[in-house]
Design an enzyme around this catalytic site. Structure first.
Site, PDB file in Angstrom:
ATOM      1  N   ASP A   1     -12.834  -8.886  52.061  1.00 19.01           N
ATOM      2  CA  ASP A   1     -13.756  -7.907  51.481  1.00 19.01           C
ATOM      3  C   ASP A   1     -13.222  -6.568  50.983  1.00 19.01           C
ATOM      4  O   ASP A   1     -13.478  -6.171  49.872  1.00 19.01           O
ATOM      5  CB  ASP A   1     -14.837  -7.589  52.506  1.00 19.01           C
TER       6      ASP A   1
ATOM      7  N   GLU B   1     -12.303 -10.566  65.957  1.00 19.24           N
ATOM      8  CA  GLU B   1     -12.378 -10.933  64.537  1.00 19.24           C
ATOM      9  C   GLU B   1     -11.016 -10.738  63.850  1.00 19.24           C
ATOM     10  O   GLU B   1     -10.604 -11.553  63.034  1.00 19.24           O
ATOM     11  CB  GLU B   1     -13.460 -10.063  63.878  1.00 19.24           C
TER      12      GLU B   1
HETATM   13  C1  9WN Z   1     -19.592 -10.099  54.054  1.00 17.46           C
HETATM   14  C2  9WN Z   1     -18.526 -13.461  58.354  1.00 17.46           C
HETATM   15  C3  9WN Z   1     -17.887 -12.755  57.179  1.00 17.46           C
HETATM   16  C4  9WN Z   1     -16.604 -13.448  56.693  1.00 17.46           C
HETATM   17  C5  9WN Z   1     -15.853 -12.602  55.684  1.00 17.46           C
HETATM   18  C6  9WN Z   1     -15.604 -11.236  56.313  1.00 17.46           C
HETATM   19  C7  9WN Z   1     -16.952 -10.588  56.675  1.00 17.46           C
HETATM   20  C8  9WN Z   1     -19.094  -9.953  55.490  1.00 17.46           C
HETATM   21  C9  9WN Z   1     -19.329  -8.533  55.959  1.00 17.46           C
HETATM   22  O1  9WN Z   1     -17.623 -11.412  57.603  1.00 17.46           O
HETATM   23  O2  9WN Z   1     -17.711 -10.357  55.494  1.00 17.46           O
HETATM   24  O3  9WN Z   1     -19.535 -11.427  53.643  1.00 17.46           O
HETATM   25  O4  9WN Z   1     -20.494  -8.173  56.123  1.00 17.46           O
HETATM   26  O5  9WN Z   1     -18.379  -7.779  56.163  1.00 17.46           O
HETATM   27  O6  9WN Z   1     -14.860 -10.421  55.475  1.00 17.46           O
HETATM   28  O7  9WN Z   1     -14.627 -13.210  55.346  1.00 17.46           O
HETATM   29  O8  9WN Z   1     -16.932 -14.664  56.112  1.00 17.46           O
HETATM   30  O9  9WN Z   1     -17.580 -13.650  59.359  1.00 17.46           O
END
Ligand code: 9WN
Length: 459
Positions: free
Chosen positions: A192, A423
């Site tokens: 992200d 995470e």
């Molecule tokens: C937006 C769920 C997701 C992962 C992504 C990670 C994070 C979300 C956020 O969390 O993204 O999609 O709200 O930050 O970057 O890779 O799929 O774990």
């Protein structure tokens, strides 16, 4: 004659026993986490921060379930594809009815996916997608369950859905017919807030959004994207609404249009898996189609995305017709899809060695640690992620780079053993010793699932 037993032998056997027991505890804890985060038919990435189903998380989670509950592995994928749109698109979040609606932003109301005539009529979803990993996840499920009737039935059921996703990508996300698909938002990359996007944010202005951040109620601000970055994330989505999310208009007008090496590697790897599955299921037309896609994709990938000087694959900014200027761990993902020649793979290996800072860092930092924009605790701007390590580990193994592959595997297990199922993780070994815990969400599902897979490999 009696073999001589030295003190060294005794120490190493005691050490092996300790690691063996610690890994067994890790395995049990990982299973508990997956079961705890599991809801009806899908698994939350982490209960405190991500209260819905995420696309590529579900794929990784299925890899963990494969080892102890095949039904759950299959239902994870089934539930995901229930929300597939009529044009084959698979959304990145499915907002299953949940009392937790207020816990995450942007929520379903912000996206208003129903602006698109193709959106799901049954599920509320986002309008963005994530890396297409489902082809190779399906192949792994098949390897485990292929000789059971339900395994074969499952492949028959999922194959056309995954194929439809790939058709959507090639037909709607490849405006110059190169075999390389673009992403229209940083959230589609999975990585992200990587510094690789900074120059795109600097190329236009976004209004300020006033909303209360939900993520920073659970995770420290220093570990999450900055508020100003969120303005850009939200503004892009808002700007797509005036085109009712039509890809052709987005491709023509949006500021963000990127050929991402991780996303395209996942597509190519999934094509490879679908080819093998289609061969064994007797779908010759599909084999032909998939081979044609991959021939073109791999050729363009190698022609366009490899940076000889820096020895790594890059992101290509289609809006400006040039590479984005930073190196990230997504550049190693092509190893997983068998894209680089052995010669190029050797060059990539030296870059990976540089990322380890002479062994002072755990592999693999998500961003170039020698770059001024590297931040060791902020999300995708430096920390180590288990899903990326898992992909890189398997890629290295396929290329015969056994030592580096083992190093990544050991680093991953050590981080989780010592710091917990977080995470993401601090790359600097000294700093991480002091911290004694990871970053971001706790009891994180893909960390648990992939640790299970690493420990159960070949079993
Ligand atoms: C937006 C769920 C997701 C992962 C992504 C990670 C994070 C979300 C956020 O969390 O993204 O999609 O709200 O930050 O970057 O890779 O799929 O774990």
């Amino acid at each position: 004659m009696c073999p001589t037993i030295t003190v060294g032998h005794i120490f190493s056997s005691v050490y092996r026993n300790i690691v063996f027991m610690a890994n067994n505890r890790l395995l049990e804890k990982a299973k508990q986490i997956l079961l705890m985060n599991h809801r009806e038919g899908f698994t939350l990435p982490s209960t405190n921060i991500y209260p819905f189903q995420w696309k590529w998380d579900s794929g990784f989670v299925a890899l963990g379930f494969i080892h102890f509950n095949l039904d759950m592995a299959m239902s994870e994928m089934r539930t995901l594809f229930k929300a597939q749109w009529s044009n084959g698109f698979v959304p990145h979040i499915i907002f299953h009815d949940s009392p937790d609606e207020k816990k995450y932003f942007p929520n379903a109301a912000f996206y208003s996916a129903n602006l698109s005539p193709e959106s799901s009529k049954t599920y509320q979803t986002t309008t963005l997608t994530q890396p297409p990993i489902e082809g190779w996840v399906l192949e792994r499920i098949f390897k485990k369950a292929g000789n059971l009737p339900e395994g074969r039935k499952f492949v028959k059921e999922m194959f056309p859905k995954i194929m439809a996703q790939h058709e959507y990508l090639y037909n709607n996300r490849d405006p110059f017919d190169e075999g390389l698909v673009y992403i229209q938002h940083n959230w589609e990359s999975g990585t992200d807030n990587s510094p690789v996007w900074d120059e795109i944010w600097n190329s236009f202005d976004a209004p300020e959004y006033h909303f209360s951040r939900k993520d920073t109620q659970h995770v420290r601000e220093t570990q999450r994207p900055r508020q100003r970055e969120y303005d850009y994330y939200l503004y892009l989505i808002d700007s797509f609404k005036k085109y009712n999310y039509r890809d052709s208009d987005i491709a023509e007008h949006s500021h963000f249009l990127v050929q991402d090496p991780l996303f395209n590697s996942m597509l190519i790897a999934s094509n490879n898996s679908l080819i093998r599955l289609a061969e064994s299921a007797g779908y010759p037309e599909k084999v032909k189609q998939l081979r044609n896609w991959n021939r073109k994709s791999i050729q363009s990938f190698n022609d366009k995305l490899f940076d000889e000087k820096n020895g790594l694959y890059r992101h290509y900014n289609l809006r400006e017709n040039k590479w984005l200027s930073r190196l990230t761990s997504s550049g190693f993902a092509p190893l997983f899809a068998g894209i680089p020649s052995p010669d190029r793979a050797e060059k990539m290996l030296s870059v990976m060695d540089r990322f380890s800072k002479d062994g002072q860092y755990f592999l693999c930092p998500s961003f170039d640690p020698d770059d001024i924009r590297f931040e060791s605790q902020r999300y995708w701007r430096g920390p180590v992620w288990v899903n990326m390590n898992w992909l890189i580990y398997h890629g290295l193994k396929e290329y015969g780079f056994t030592d580096m592959a083992q190093k990544i595997r050991e680093n991953t297990l050590q981080m989780v053993r010592e710091q917990g199922f977080y995470e993401y993780f601090e790359p600097d070994k000294e700093k991480s010793k002091l911290l004694q815990k990871g970053y971001g969400g706790t009891d994180f599902s893909w960390t648990a699932a992939l640790i299970i897979d690493l420990l159960k490999e070949n079993k």
